[in-house]
Design an enzyme around this catalytic site. Sequence first.
Site, PDB file in Angstrom:
ATOM      1  N   ASP A 361     -26.891 -21.619  -5.755  1.00 57.95           N
ATOM      2  CA  ASP A 361     -26.408 -20.291  -5.370  1.00 57.95           C
ATOM      3  C   ASP A 361     -25.015 -20.344  -4.714  1.00 57.95           C
ATOM      4  OD1 ASP A 361     -26.353 -17.648  -4.692  1.00 57.95           O
ATOM      5  OD2 ASP A 361     -28.164 -17.679  -3.462  1.00 57.95           O
ATOM      6  N   TRP A 471     -33.310 -20.708 -12.998  1.00 56.28           N
ATOM      7  CA  TRP A 471     -33.468 -19.244 -13.020  1.00 56.28           C
ATOM      8  C   TRP A 471     -34.325 -18.847 -11.821  1.00 56.28           C
ATOM      9  CZ3 TRP A 471     -33.315 -15.926 -17.884  1.00 56.28           C
ATOM     10  CH2 TRP A 471     -33.701 -14.598 -17.626  1.00 56.28           C
ATOM     11  N   ASP A 472     -33.684 -18.221 -10.851  1.00 54.21           N
ATOM     12  CA  ASP A 472     -34.371 -17.909  -9.598  1.00 54.21           C
ATOM     13  C   ASP A 472     -34.781 -16.443  -9.546  1.00 54.21           C
ATOM     14  OD1 ASP A 472     -35.367 -18.427  -7.063  1.00 54.21           O
ATOM     15  OD2 ASP A 472     -33.537 -19.411  -6.375  1.00 54.21           O
ATOM     16  N   SER A 521     -38.813 -19.217  -7.803  1.00 54.97           N
ATOM     17  CA  SER A 521     -38.947 -17.911  -7.175  1.00 54.97           C
ATOM     18  C   SER A 521     -39.220 -18.165  -5.700  1.00 54.97           C
ATOM     19  CB  SER A 521     -40.103 -17.156  -7.847  1.00 54.97           C
ATOM     20  OG  SER A 521     -40.276 -15.901  -7.251  1.00 54.97           O
ATOM     21  N   ASP A 542     -40.060 -24.533  -2.035  1.00 52.85           N
ATOM     22  CA  ASP A 542     -38.914 -24.860  -1.189  1.00 52.85           C
ATOM     23  C   ASP A 542     -39.337 -25.804  -0.071  1.00 52.85           C
ATOM     24  OD1 ASP A 542     -37.020 -23.465  -2.564  1.00 52.85           O
ATOM     25  OD2 ASP A 542     -36.939 -21.759  -1.202  1.00 52.85           O
TER      26      ASP A 542
HETATM   27  C1  GLA Z   1     -34.378 -19.884  -3.399  1.00 50.49           C
HETATM   28  C2  GLA Z   1     -34.692 -21.194  -4.074  1.00 50.49           C
HETATM   29  C3  GLA Z   1     -33.818 -22.293  -3.525  1.00 50.49           C
HETATM   30  C4  GLA Z   1     -32.360 -21.915  -3.690  1.00 50.49           C
HETATM   31  C5  GLA Z   1     -32.100 -20.567  -3.047  1.00 50.49           C
HETATM   32  C6  GLA Z   1     -30.693 -20.055  -3.334  1.00 50.49           C
HETATM   33  O1  GLA Z   1     -34.794 -19.884  -2.084  1.00 50.49           O
HETATM   34  O2  GLA Z   1     -36.043 -21.508  -3.964  1.00 50.49           O
HETATM   35  O3  GLA Z   1     -34.079 -23.507  -4.168  1.00 50.49           O
HETATM   36  O4  GLA Z   1     -32.016 -21.893  -5.050  1.00 50.49           O
HETATM   37  O5  GLA Z   1     -33.011 -19.576  -3.507  1.00 50.49           O
HETATM   38  O6  GLA Z   1     -30.448 -18.835  -2.772  1.00 50.49           O
END
Ligand code: GLA
Length: 723
Positions: A361, A471-472, A521, A542
């Site tokens: 990001d 792709w988030d 996601s 995460d």
């Molecule tokens: C989410 C994803 C992370 C990262 C952030 C970026 O939290 O799980 O791995 O890509 O978005 O904003």
Amino acid sequence: MSIYFDEKSKIFYLESKNLTYAMGINRIGQLEHIYFGKRTGRDLCTGIYTQGGRSHAIYIIGDDEKRYDPTVIPQEISTPYGGDYYEPSLMLEFANGNRRSDLVFDSYEILKEKPALEGLPALRHGETLIVTLKAKTAKVVLYYTVSETASIIARSMKVINEGNDDIRVNRAYSFAFSLPNRDWKATFIAGGAGAEAHVKSTILDRGVFTLDSKRGNSSASVNPFMAVGREATTENEGEAYGINIIYSGSHAITAERTPMGLVRLTGGLSGFDFSWKLEPGEAFQTPEAVLAYSDEGYSGMSRQFHDIYRSALIPERFVKKSRPIVINNWEATRFKFTMEKLRSIVSTVAGTGIDTFVLDDGWFGKREDETSGLGDWFVNEQKMEGTLKDLIDFTHSKGMRFGLWFEPEMISRDSDLFRAHPDWAMQTPDEDALEARRQLMLDLTRVEVREYIADVINKIIRENEIDYVKWDCNRDLAEGYSLALPADRQKETFHRQILGLYDLFDRIVNANPDIIFEGCSSGGSRFDAGVLYYFPQIWTSDQTDAPARAKIQYGTSFCYPFSAMSCHITESPNRRAKHVTKLYARAALAHMGATGYELDTTKMTEEEIAEIPSQIAAYKADEDLVFNGDIYRLASPFGDSNYFAIQVVSPDKKKAKLTVMKMNEAFNEPEMRIFPKGLDEDTLYEVAELEMTMSGKSWMNFGLYPAMPSGDFETKVYRFIAK
Ligand code: GLA
């Protein structure tokens, strides 16, 4: 032949590997569910359930011959107001307000090739039975697909309006079946972002037990998966059924024990505030449900899902392909990076075997933090201090490929896209649009929105040498309203949004067949079979702390194969948990999926960097085994053994790998002996880590002691190699 219709008894037999699924047309024309479980003969009987018919609620349709007892007759698809008082699978509403829709058998057909589900992901192959039922002007088509390699049945339903007036579909689940009166227990994977897929269970007693998501997202809160086993079923012994919906939006799976003790299971697309207007001639297709059976416990059930998802769901072009080993900059830099910092992250690990740099990001629009920029998919060359091509060229010069992060479904209020098209954001009239993570969701029910997003993203991909896309999707859908839909279709919004998402996946993923896509996601908030139909792998969480990951990956493996789990090595002490773990322990966990690194490589010690090539060599040596092997969960981090242990065995049983973590140091704890499974009894296996060679039967019966050094989170990997 795996689908068979016995003309005399009017029973359909679906036979997949070790299971039989049977249903019959009973004397009043209903499609009665008869059996689902371990293989039977083709000699079952209808009316089994009326033999004990003790209920006082006997209903008569027309004449006395048509007495039936809806409280004891299980249905393949149940409808309300015909005397069946349990959770219905299908709720129709005809133009005159009539909501009773007794279904009567009409015809059937057996297809060698499975038809695709229009607009929805589904298993790609398998002999398929189509049974057509009728209820007034509605035609209800049931699809059943069998598998030769796995004990799996896939089911979906299509409702067609054959009349001249609108019909409302107020609920359309994908499946229903009933289990006999036994001590059933539901096991499921639930949690939240950062604590995905925690294994939970509950006894199924009287009442309705529902697992659902109303978030417009399959969600980390409750995965669209339920296992049902006997109270005594364990990981490797006993009967276990599994249900998974191939769907990425709101869903529900219900288990209900009737007064007669049967447990009816039904579910699919969530019926919460759902209503779909079906105009004359129109059809409504439900998502597909995948039903698994095993008499080898929950691990056995998982192996059925893994097998079918690898062979018939995940895009074929990725299944056997080795995946990139990435270094992702997110945990190292978040939004704040410079070109120099990115280059140094790449340079530090060049030549180690890490082969793909992924820029996360922050590279586009005005994106210094989460408050702005989403939707503006244009490279921010000022922030990047150069072009994307500069960074890609640099990455290539270091012998690595390049990957890029997108969040295509979103729009920031502070973005050029929102300023140009404020109505493209999901919002409810007369209310403030609800932001989450400071962002709004694009209205994917609108084709012009999907076209625009696909065009800008495909342009970036086309104009740059990109090999990998993350792709988030960092929020759930909240607004049940689309400005593009008329008032009488607003209750279709959540499902239309997901149909739009699948169309967007199709426009971007299928336009770029050589790119590996990874779903994400907020971690694993959309870890589902719908996404896996398009993408081979999904960022599992995460939460990258090794002991926390042990739980998350253990739970995720209940339904999804290791090849689908993206698992990275991150820093220690862990950013959130603050746990200190050895690099080899983090690697052992991260090597139970598509691996990568996600930390500031410039802060790694020389010794740690020097360890990477051998880590990657070990990962590569086991990649095929881990991605395509059969898994056996041997110790649960959710149980009280204090250990995590999962073994994976190659299909030819020549190789196996057992990963064990001691969750916490405990002085003088009881002996921990692990009993491997799935080995060939008479083959000799060497385990170099223990300097021992024994036959498969000795390993499996005698077991092994995971000789662990003292300390929390100690982890060992044992490889069994056939001699
Ligand atoms: C989410 C994803 C992370 C990262 C952030 C970026 O939290 O799980 O791995 O890509 O978005 O904003």
